[in-house]
Write a protein that holds these residues in place. Sequence first.
Motif, PDB file in Angstrom:
ATOM      1  N   ALA A 183      -4.035   4.081   6.149  1.00 44.37           N
ATOM      2  CA  ALA A 183      -3.250   4.466   7.336  1.00 44.37           C
ATOM      3  C   ALA A 183      -1.770   4.420   7.024  1.00 44.37           C
ATOM      4  CB  ALA A 183      -3.550   3.514   8.497  1.00 44.37           C
ATOM      5  N   MET A 184      -1.051   5.332   7.662  1.00 41.81           N
ATOM      6  CA  MET A 184       0.414   5.309   7.619  1.00 41.81           C
ATOM      7  C   MET A 184       0.862   4.779   8.973  1.00 41.81           C
ATOM      8  SD  MET A 184       3.219   6.223   6.009  1.00 41.81           S
ATOM      9  CE  MET A 184       3.553   7.813   5.270  1.00 41.81           C
ATOM     10  N   ASP A 185       1.497   3.608   8.982  1.00 38.31           N
ATOM     11  CA  ASP A 185       1.913   2.989  10.241  1.00 38.31           C
ATOM     12  C   ASP A 185       3.319   3.441  10.634  1.00 38.31           C
ATOM     13  OD1 ASP A 185      -0.520   1.854  10.501  1.00 38.31           O
ATOM     14  OD2 ASP A 185       0.154  -0.213  10.533  1.00 38.31           O
ATOM     15  N   ASP A 186       3.857   2.773  11.682  1.00 40.31           N
ATOM     16  CA  ASP A 186       5.098   3.270  12.302  1.00 40.31           C
ATOM     17  C   ASP A 186       6.362   2.863  11.557  1.00 40.31           C
ATOM     18  OD1 ASP A 186       3.407   4.223  14.185  1.00 40.31           O
ATOM     19  OD2 ASP A 186       3.784   2.624  15.646  1.00 40.31           O
ATOM     20  N   LYS A 187       6.448   1.559  11.194  1.00 40.28           N
ATOM     21  CA  LYS A 187       7.744   1.062  10.686  1.00 40.28           C
ATOM     22  C   LYS A 187       7.588  -0.366  10.181  1.00 40.28           C
ATOM     23  CE  LYS A 187       8.947  -0.707  15.193  1.00 40.28           C
ATOM     24  NZ  LYS A 187       9.855  -0.918  16.258  1.00 40.28           N
ATOM     25  N   LEU A 188       8.694  -0.902   9.680  1.00 38.55           N
ATOM     26  CA  LEU A 188       8.781  -2.326   9.338  1.00 38.55           C
ATOM     27  C   LEU A 188       9.532  -3.042  10.444  1.00 38.55           C
ATOM     28  CD1 LEU A 188       9.923  -2.239   5.603  1.00 38.55           C
ATOM     29  CD2 LEU A 188       7.624  -2.676   6.489  1.00 38.55           C
ATOM     30  N   ASP A 189       9.156  -4.306  10.704  1.00 29.80           N
ATOM     31  CA  ASP A 189       9.977  -5.065  11.649  1.00 29.80           C
ATOM     32  C   ASP A 189      11.076  -5.802  10.883  1.00 29.80           C
ATOM     33  OD1 ASP A 189       8.952  -7.405  10.607  1.00 29.80           O
ATOM     34  OD2 ASP A 189       7.686  -7.876  12.342  1.00 29.80           O
ATOM     35  N   GLU A 190      11.861  -6.618  11.590  1.00 29.73           N
ATOM     36  CA  GLU A 190      13.031  -7.252  10.948  1.00 29.73           C
ATOM     37  C   GLU A 190      12.624  -8.284   9.900  1.00 29.73           C
ATOM     38  OE1 GLU A 190      11.716  -9.392  14.462  1.00 29.73           O
ATOM     39  OE2 GLU A 190      12.197  -7.283  14.141  1.00 29.73           O
ATOM     40  N   LYS A 191      11.348  -8.734   9.936  1.00 30.47           N
ATOM     41  CA  LYS A 191      10.890  -9.694   8.911  1.00 30.47           C
ATOM     42  C   LYS A 191      10.159  -8.994   7.765  1.00 30.47           C
ATOM     43  CE  LYS A 191      10.249 -13.632  11.973  1.00 30.47           C
ATOM     44  NZ  LYS A 191       9.267 -14.121  12.937  1.00 30.47           N
ATOM     45  N   GLY A 192      10.124  -7.681   7.800  1.00 31.90           N
ATOM     46  CA  GLY A 192       9.458  -6.941   6.721  1.00 31.90           C
ATOM     47  C   GLY A 192       7.968  -6.767   6.926  1.00 31.90           C
ATOM     48  N   TYR A 193       7.463  -7.091   8.121  1.00 28.76           N
ATOM     49  CA  TYR A 193       6.038  -6.834   8.412  1.00 28.76           C
ATOM     50  C   TYR A 193       5.853  -5.388   8.845  1.00 28.76           C
ATOM     51  CZ  TYR A 193       4.577 -11.676   8.131  1.00 28.76           C
ATOM     52  OH  TYR A 193       4.280 -12.929   7.671  1.00 28.76           O
ATOM     53  N   ILE A 194       4.698  -4.843   8.471  1.00 27.04           N
ATOM     54  CA  ILE A 194       4.366  -3.489   8.902  1.00 27.04           C
ATOM     55  C   ILE A 194       3.927  -3.529  10.363  1.00 27.04           C
ATOM     56  CG2 ILE A 194       2.822  -1.526   8.533  1.00 27.04           C
ATOM     57  CD1 ILE A 194       2.720  -2.289   5.571  1.00 27.04           C
ATOM     58  N   VAL A 195       4.424  -2.553  11.140  1.00 27.10           N
ATOM     59  CA  VAL A 195       4.105  -2.450  12.566  1.00 27.10           C
ATOM     60  C   VAL A 195       3.337  -1.151  12.811  1.00 27.10           C
ATOM     61  CG1 VAL A 195       5.072  -2.331  14.893  1.00 27.10           C
ATOM     62  CG2 VAL A 195       6.263  -3.671  13.127  1.00 27.10           C
ATOM     63  N   PRO A 196       2.135  -1.176  13.419  1.00 28.54           N
ATOM     64  CA  PRO A 196       1.456  -2.352  13.946  1.00 28.54           C
ATOM     65  C   PRO A 196       0.819  -3.228  12.867  1.00 28.54           C
ATOM     66  CG  PRO A 196       0.130  -0.392  14.350  1.00 28.54           C
ATOM     67  CD  PRO A 196       1.432   0.081  13.767  1.00 28.54           C
ATOM     68  N   GLY A 197       0.448  -2.681  11.724  1.00 28.27           N
ATOM     69  CA  GLY A 197      -0.001  -3.478  10.592  1.00 28.27           C
ATOM     70  C   GLY A 197      -1.227  -4.308  10.839  1.00 28.27           C
ATOM     71  N   LEU A 198      -1.311  -5.410  10.106  1.00 30.64           N
ATOM     72  CA  LEU A 198      -2.451  -6.316  10.245  1.00 30.64           C
ATOM     73  C   LEU A 198      -2.043  -7.758   9.955  1.00 30.64           C
ATOM     74  CD1 LEU A 198      -3.188  -6.875   7.051  1.00 30.64           C
ATOM     75  CD2 LEU A 198      -4.385  -4.707   7.280  1.00 30.64           C
ATOM     76  N   GLY A 199      -0.729  -7.996   9.906  1.00 33.47           N
ATOM     77  CA  GLY A 199      -0.249  -9.345   9.593  1.00 33.47           C
ATOM     78  C   GLY A 199      -0.089  -9.509   8.095  1.00 33.47           C
ATOM     79  N   ASP A 200      -0.161 -10.742   7.635  1.00 34.54           N
ATOM     80  CA  ASP A 200      -0.021 -11.032   6.209  1.00 34.54           C
ATOM     81  C   ASP A 200      -1.388 -10.907   5.539  1.00 34.54           C
ATOM     82  OD1 ASP A 200      -0.058 -12.584   3.714  1.00 34.54           O
ATOM     83  OD2 ASP A 200       2.006 -13.060   4.241  1.00 34.54           O
ATOM     84  N   ALA A 201      -1.538  -9.884   4.731  1.00 34.60           N
ATOM     85  CA  ALA A 201      -2.855  -9.591   4.152  1.00 34.60           C
ATOM     86  C   ALA A 201      -3.335 -10.732   3.258  1.00 34.60           C
ATOM     87  CB  ALA A 201      -2.793  -8.287   3.357  1.00 34.60           C
ATOM     88  N   GLY A 202      -2.427 -11.312   2.475  1.00 39.34           N
ATOM     89  CA  GLY A 202      -2.813 -12.424   1.581  1.00 39.34           C
ATOM     90  C   GLY A 202      -3.309 -13.615   2.378  1.00 39.34           C
ATOM     91  N   ASP A 203      -2.569 -13.988   3.405  1.00 34.84           N
ATOM     92  CA  ASP A 203      -2.976 -15.133   4.245  1.00 34.84           C
ATOM     93  C   ASP A 203      -4.326 -14.860   4.917  1.00 34.84           C
ATOM     94  OD1 ASP A 203      -0.853 -16.735   3.631  1.00 34.84           O
ATOM     95  OD2 ASP A 203       0.291 -16.269   5.437  1.00 34.84           O
ATOM     96  N   ARG A 204      -4.520 -13.648   5.387  1.00 35.91           N
ATOM     97  CA  ARG A 204      -5.763 -13.348   6.103  1.00 35.91           C
ATOM     98  C   ARG A 204      -6.949 -13.279   5.135  1.00 35.91           C
ATOM     99  NH1 ARG A 204      -5.617  -9.167  10.784  1.00 35.91           N
ATOM    100  NH2 ARG A 204      -7.472 -10.404  11.243  1.00 35.91           N
ATOM    101  N   LEU A 205      -6.689 -12.844   3.892  1.00 37.43           N
ATOM    102  CA  LEU A 205      -7.772 -12.788   2.906  1.00 37.43           C
ATOM    103  C   LEU A 205      -8.187 -14.168   2.434  1.00 37.43           C
ATOM    104  CD1 LEU A 205      -6.610  -9.929   0.528  1.00 37.43           C
ATOM    105  CD2 LEU A 205      -8.883 -10.094   1.559  1.00 37.43           C
ATOM    106  N   PHE A 206      -7.184 -15.033   2.268  1.00 37.16           N
ATOM    107  CA  PHE A 206      -7.470 -16.318   1.617  1.00 37.16           C
ATOM    108  C   PHE A 206      -7.434 -17.498   2.581  1.00 37.16           C
ATOM    109  CE2 PHE A 206      -5.879 -13.476  -1.757  1.00 37.16           C
ATOM    110  CZ  PHE A 206      -7.043 -13.414  -2.502  1.00 37.16           C
ATOM    111  N   GLY A 207      -7.182 -17.217   3.859  1.00 32.04           N
ATOM    112  CA  GLY A 207      -7.233 -18.276   4.862  1.00 32.04           C
ATOM    113  C   GLY A 207      -6.071 -19.245   4.757  1.00 32.04           C
ATOM    114  N   THR A 208      -4.935 -18.773   4.276  1.00 33.10           N
ATOM    115  CA  THR A 208      -3.751 -19.634   4.154  1.00 33.10           C
ATOM    116  C   THR A 208      -2.763 -19.275   5.268  1.00 33.10           C
ATOM    117  OG1 THR A 208      -2.894 -18.013   2.586  1.00 33.10           O
ATOM    118  CG2 THR A 208      -3.898 -19.998   1.679  1.00 33.10           C
ATOM    119  N   LYS A 209      -1.790 -20.111   5.436  1.00 34.28           N
ATOM    120  CA  LYS A 209      -0.736 -19.802   6.444  1.00 34.28           C
ATOM    121  C   LYS A 209       0.570 -20.386   6.019  1.00 34.28           C
ATOM    122  CE  LYS A 209      -1.134 -17.454  10.276  1.00 34.28           C
ATOM    123  NZ  LYS A 209      -2.450 -17.287  10.762  1.00 34.28           N
TER     124      LYS A 209
END
Length: 209
Positions: A183-209
Amino acid sequence: MGNVFVLDHPLIQHKLTYIRDKNTGTKEFRELVDEVSMLMAFEITRNLPLQEATTETPVTEATTQVLAGKKIGLIPILRAGLGMVDGMLNLLPAAKVGHVGLYRDPETLTPHEYYIKLPSDISERELIVLDPMLATGGSANDAIHSLKKRGAGNIRLMCLVAAPEGVEVIKQDHPDVDIYLGAMDDKLDEKGYIVPGLGDAGDRLFGTK
Ligand code: URA
């Protein structure tokens, strides 16, 4: 200029919806990334060249087809790219896997390559760089530079989700690299996250925060 392909297969799009969902837990998230990676592998390999072969079936000799051309190398960018490897290997079991680890100095924003281990014959392989999130494009850009510096000539980039900013960076710096996206999403937010995105992919894959 490199091409950008959004892989709009219904199964990819359906599964991406659940990957994006904030209520999807680690186990299911990992399984879904695995499945979407496999489906994307199916699409990305659609144009691989074939050559004729001869096969003895139980009935007769048949003219058949087998894959020809360059062998494949998968290059996950640590750490989130690891989540895409097994799904790809399900369809491409003979592929070799190289790893690139990069971090950016938070002060200078200079990229530092802290780990790289590649198949010895990367110049003879068709490489697919794996990174679930193409956000600013910094890591993928640096990883591709690293591969080219070491002789790679045939590189594609595969991501689950991208921001237009990241795509632009790769198109500018690596016009020879085709980009494959879920998917091509809309933009980056001020923290560099993709919007709407899916959050931090590494954290969500490995259960870290
Ligand atoms: N990396 C992530 O994991 N998520 C983003 O949204 C951006 C970069």
